[in-house]
Scaffold this active site. Structure first.
Site, PDB file in Angstrom:
ATOM      1  N   GLY A  46     -46.019 -31.110 -52.319  1.00 13.36           N
ATOM      2  CA  GLY A  46     -45.765 -31.612 -53.664  1.00 13.36           C
ATOM      3  C   GLY A  46     -44.276 -31.758 -53.907  1.00 13.36           C
ATOM      4  N   GLN A  51     -36.650 -32.411 -58.691  1.00 12.54           N
ATOM      5  CA  GLN A  51     -36.095 -31.905 -57.436  1.00 12.54           C
ATOM      6  C   GLN A  51     -35.225 -32.928 -56.716  1.00 12.54           C
ATOM      7  OE1 GLN A  51     -40.233 -30.504 -56.227  1.00 12.54           O
ATOM      8  NE2 GLN A  51     -38.932 -29.089 -55.118  1.00 12.54           N
ATOM      9  N   CYS A  91     -41.340 -23.554 -51.929  1.00 15.29           N
ATOM     10  CA  CYS A  91     -40.830 -24.709 -52.653  1.00 15.29           C
ATOM     11  C   CYS A  91     -39.751 -25.372 -51.814  1.00 15.29           C
ATOM     12  CB  CYS A  91     -40.252 -24.245 -53.995  1.00 15.29           C
ATOM     13  SG  CYS A  91     -39.538 -25.571 -54.975  1.00 15.29           S
ATOM     14  N   LEU A  92     -39.766 -26.699 -51.770  1.00 19.41           N
ATOM     15  CA  LEU A  92     -38.754 -27.413 -50.984  1.00 19.41           C
ATOM     16  C   LEU A  92     -37.346 -27.164 -51.533  1.00 19.41           C
ATOM     17  CD1 LEU A  92     -40.602 -30.804 -50.384  1.00 19.41           C
ATOM     18  CD2 LEU A  92     -40.303 -28.893 -48.787  1.00 19.41           C
ATOM     19  N   HIS A 133     -47.290 -25.779 -60.319  1.00 14.16           N
ATOM     20  CA  HIS A 133     -45.963 -25.579 -59.720  1.00 14.16           C
ATOM     21  C   HIS A 133     -45.057 -26.786 -59.996  1.00 14.16           C
ATOM     22  CE1 HIS A 133     -43.381 -24.229 -56.136  1.00 14.16           C
ATOM     23  NE2 HIS A 133     -42.937 -25.448 -56.413  1.00 14.16           N
ATOM     24  N   GLU A 134     -45.599 -27.993 -59.773  1.00 16.85           N
ATOM     25  CA  GLU A 134     -44.775 -29.202 -59.956  1.00 16.85           C
ATOM     26  C   GLU A 134     -44.480 -29.454 -61.436  1.00 16.85           C
ATOM     27  OE1 GLU A 134     -43.454 -30.083 -57.342  1.00 16.85           O
ATOM     28  OE2 GLU A 134     -44.886 -29.235 -55.940  1.00 16.85           O
ATOM     29  N   HIS A 137     -41.540 -27.589 -62.563  1.00 11.41           N
ATOM     30  CA  HIS A 137     -40.267 -28.260 -62.244  1.00 11.41           C
ATOM     31  C   HIS A 137     -39.866 -29.221 -63.365  1.00 11.41           C
ATOM     32  CE1 HIS A 137     -39.267 -26.875 -58.243  1.00 11.41           C
ATOM     33  NE2 HIS A 137     -40.449 -27.211 -57.747  1.00 11.41           N
TER      34      HIS A 137
HETATM   35 NI    NI Z   1     -41.264 -26.642 -55.910  1.00 12.58          NI
END
Ligand code: NI
Length: 167
Positions: A46, A51, A91-92, A133-134, A137
């Site tokens: 995701g 991000q 998380c990226l 989660h997304e 963000h």
């Molecule tokens: Ni993330």
């Protein structure tokens, strides 16, 4: 399509609140294509526009094993959630860090698709976690914000050490 640089925690730009998309135009279509490419390349399941330093309510997700089920959520709103689940999240934007986070087990999400149509989706399990989660963000939150202050400090120290090693 092009790969987009991913902001790393604790970059203050990860705290920005994303604004709704008013119209699906070429810039949004290109953003979605670039975000999908960036997510698959990472690889991740995701990615939120926040991000990649674009503060619009756009999320891409693909939780399939085969990486052939791209889901695009524009202006997502969670209308209902139920139950509880706890799983390891990564998380990226927080590379190499994994921690347990408590989430709702099921969510009903309303969103706009790439054709500008309103859709609703009932999700559970990993997909439900990923949506929550997304969407965090988009609201300027990373999963680390769900953890205790002590854990957050440890993570900041670990990431700062990593940054020194790779610099
Ligand atoms: Ni993330």
């Amino acid at each position: 399509m092009s790969l987009l640089p991913i902001l790393r925690f604790p970059d203050p730009r990860l705290k920005k609140i994303a604004v709704p998309v008013l119209k699906i135009d070429d810039s949004i279509r290109k953003l979605v294509a670039d975000m999908a490419e960036t997510m698959y390349e990472a690889p991740g399941i995701g990615l939120a526009a926040t991000q990649v330093d674009v503060h619009k309510q756009v999320v891409v997700i693909d939780t399939s094993e085969e990486k052939n089920d791209l889901r695009v959520f524009i202006n997502p709103v969670i209308e209902q959630c139920a139950g509880q689940q706890t799983g390891e999240e990564g998380c990226l934007s927080v590379p190499g860090i994994y921690n347990k986070v408590e989430r709702a087990e099921r969510v009903n999400v309303r969103y706009m698709d790439l054709d500008g149509k309103t859709q609703t989706l009932q999700a559970d399990g990993l997909l439900a976690v990923c949506i929550q989660h997304e969407m965090d963000h988009l609201n300027g939150k990373v999963f680390v914000d769900h953890l205790s202050q002590l854990k957050q400090t440890r993570i900041r120290n670990k990431l700062a050490k990593q940054a020194r090693v790779t610099a």
